[in-house]
Write a protein that holds these residues in place. Structure first.
Motif, PDB file in Angstrom:
ATOM      1  N   ARG A 144      -9.608  -4.100   2.365  1.00  0.00           N
ATOM      2  CA  ARG A 144      -9.098  -2.738   2.157  1.00  0.00           C
ATOM      3  C   ARG A 144      -7.799  -2.515   2.906  1.00  0.00           C
ATOM      4  NH1 ARG A 144     -12.203   1.549   5.501  1.00  0.00           N
ATOM      5  NH2 ARG A 144     -10.706   0.706   7.005  1.00  0.00           N
ATOM      6  N   ASP A 145      -7.694  -3.122   4.096  1.00  0.00           N
ATOM      7  CA  ASP A 145      -6.530  -2.912   4.964  1.00  0.00           C
ATOM      8  C   ASP A 145      -5.589  -4.115   4.970  1.00  0.00           C
ATOM      9  OD1 ASP A 145      -7.638  -0.473   5.622  1.00  0.00           O
ATOM     10  OD2 ASP A 145      -8.549  -1.193   7.479  1.00  0.00           O
ATOM     11  N   ALA A 146      -5.700  -5.003   3.974  1.00  0.00           N
ATOM     12  CA  ALA A 146      -4.906  -6.234   3.990  1.00  0.00           C
ATOM     13  C   ALA A 146      -3.414  -5.954   4.060  1.00  0.00           C
ATOM     14  CB  ALA A 146      -5.235  -7.083   2.761  1.00  0.00           C
ATOM     15  N   ALA A 147      -2.929  -5.004   3.273  1.00  0.00           N
ATOM     16  CA  ALA A 147      -1.491  -4.714   3.276  1.00  0.00           C
ATOM     17  C   ALA A 147      -1.053  -4.193   4.641  1.00  0.00           C
ATOM     18  CB  ALA A 147      -1.157  -3.705   2.181  1.00  0.00           C
ATOM     19  N   LEU A 148      -1.850  -3.340   5.229  1.00  0.00           N
ATOM     20  CA  LEU A 148      -1.540  -2.788   6.551  1.00  0.00           C
ATOM     21  C   LEU A 148      -1.520  -3.890   7.604  1.00  0.00           C
ATOM     22  CD1 LEU A 148      -1.107  -0.039   8.047  1.00  0.00           C
ATOM     23  CD2 LEU A 148      -3.559  -0.053   8.486  1.00  0.00           C
ATOM     24  N   LEU A 149      -2.500  -4.785   7.553  1.00  0.00           N
ATOM     25  CA  LEU A 149      -2.575  -5.889   8.508  1.00  0.00           C
ATOM     26  C   LEU A 149      -1.402  -6.849   8.337  1.00  0.00           C
ATOM     27  CD1 LEU A 149      -6.403  -6.450   8.158  1.00  0.00           C
ATOM     28  CD2 LEU A 149      -5.260  -5.850  10.308  1.00  0.00           C
ATOM     29  N   ALA A 150      -1.009  -7.104   7.100  1.00  0.00           N
ATOM     30  CA  ALA A 150       0.131  -7.993   6.852  1.00  0.00           C
ATOM     31  C   ALA A 150       1.409  -7.396   7.415  1.00  0.00           C
ATOM     32  CB  ALA A 150       0.269  -8.264   5.352  1.00  0.00           C
ATOM     33  N   ARG A 151       1.630  -6.106   7.191  1.00  0.00           N
ATOM     34  CA  ARG A 151       2.846  -5.465   7.713  1.00  0.00           C
ATOM     35  C   ARG A 151       2.840  -5.425   9.237  1.00  0.00           C
ATOM     36  NH1 ARG A 151       1.680  -1.734   3.603  1.00  0.00           N
ATOM     37  NH2 ARG A 151       1.134  -0.098   5.129  1.00  0.00           N
ATOM     38  N   ALA A 152       1.645  -5.344   9.809  1.00  0.00           N
ATOM     39  CA  ALA A 152       1.529  -5.288  11.269  1.00  0.00           C
ATOM     40  C   ALA A 152       1.692  -6.653  11.927  1.00  0.00           C
ATOM     41  CB  ALA A 152       0.169  -4.701  11.658  1.00  0.00           C
ATOM     42  N   GLY A 153       1.701  -7.719  11.143  1.00  0.00           N
ATOM     43  CA  GLY A 153       1.776  -9.061  11.720  1.00  0.00           C
ATOM     44  C   GLY A 153       0.509  -9.463  12.431  1.00  0.00           C
ATOM     45  N   ALA A 154      -0.621  -8.911  11.995  1.00  0.00           N
ATOM     46  CA  ALA A 154      -1.892  -9.193  12.652  1.00  0.00           C
ATOM     47  C   ALA A 154      -2.436 -10.554  12.264  1.00  0.00           C
ATOM     48  CB  ALA A 154      -2.917  -8.123  12.273  1.00  0.00           C
TER      49      ALA A 154
END
Length: 309
Positions: A144-154
């Motif tokens: 669900r949060d993949a895009a957010l995690l990718a942008r965060a560099g997580a």
């Protein structure tokens, strides 16, 4: 004389809502127990307890401090740190930038996250503060949060200790199967998330056979994980009693061998651990996937206004 309230501590302090124990915490960044076996020393865990009900989970002992048991209560009485995002924002204002783990005392993408949606705010706060972090999970909800995690560099570390479904049903009854988690790794990689696999816990005499280890590493590599981080089962106080009780029912002939293998602090024999980690290292080289822990370095804030979706 007033009656004494004999309810567990957490029941006196929490609001019970939709089956969860909702609390307000004073601090959300906590020290990672040495028995966890991961690289980070500090962690953020929005939930305590875990519906995945993994029998060897090293976080079980924390429930005893709440007046609950480390067995069934850990699996069914999940504590929600409802103000985790707010507190994290405050604590990051004075944080030195050391890498953090997310989801140590309970899977941060377990079922409670569908209700409370704390993770988008946590990811945004960590990214805005330029703190490197790794999310530890077994749950496909992380997509669900993949895009957010990718942008965060997580980094995301998906836990896949073995690929034998019979073992999974016995020791991880509330988690999805290994195939679903392997597909999760591939989906996260495709979404641009740096994804590795926490091969933990390797279960002595249950999932440590040469063919079992090879099948697991081979399929992890095929899924596209950037690395494998193996951890042999640890049995700290709280976890040990619950695991050995189950072992006595499921495989009673192994109880004595476990007692010989583990020391009083719950650590396996160093010789045994070196042998297993050595085998997994060789398999990693065979299948072209690095083996070992990786912690991202501190970076400059790249997304100070990261949108929470």
């Amino acid at each position: 004389m007033d009656a004494v309230d004999e309810r567990p501590l957490i029941e006196r302090r929490a609001v019970v809502r939709d089956g969860f124990y909702e609390t307000q915490v004073r601090t959300v960044i906590e020290r990672v127990p040495g028995s966890a076996g991961i690289a980070q020393r500090w962690a953020v865990s929005p939930y305590r307890g875990c519906a995945h009900a993994c029998r060897g989970c090293g976080a079980r002992g924390g429930h005893r401090r709440l007046g609950l048991d480390a067995g069934v209560d850990f699996d069914t009485r999940v504590v929600v740190k409802a103000n985790a995002v707010e507190r994290l924002g405050v604590e990051l204002g004075r944080w030195g930038g050391e890498a953090l783990a997310v989801g140590v005392s309970g899977d941060c993408y377990q079922e409670a996250e569908r209700t409370y949606r704390l993770m988008p705010g946590i990811v945004a706060a960590l990214a805005g503060a330029a703190v490197p972090f790794t999310v530890y999970t077994r749950s496909p909800l992380v997509l669900r949060d993949a895009a957010l995690l990718a942008r965060a560099g997580a980094q995301v570390a998906v836990s896949i200790a073995f690929v034998d479904e019979r073992i999974r049903r016995a020791v991880e009854p509330g988690a999805v199967g290994a195939q679903a988690r392997l597909e999760l790794v591939a989906s996260l990689v495709e979404a641009g998330v740096e994804c590795r696999v926490l091969m933990a816990p390797v279960l002595p005499l249950l999932s440590d056979g040469a063919d079992q280890l090879e099948a697991t590493v081979r399929r992890i590599a095929a899924a596209g994980a950037v690395a494998v981080e193996p951890v042999v089962l640890r049995l700290p106080v709280g976890t040990r009693a619950w695991f050995v009780e189950w072992l006595g029912r499921a495989r009673p002939e192994l109880v004595g061998r476990y007692e010989e293998l583990y020391d009083g602090a719950g650590f396996p024999s160093p010789d045994y651990e070196r042998r297993i980690l050595g085998q997994i290292g060789q398999l990693g080289r065979r299948y072209g996937v690095p083996v070992g822990s990786v912690v991202a370095r501190v970076r400059e804030p790249r997304f100070p206004q990261l949108t929470v979706v």
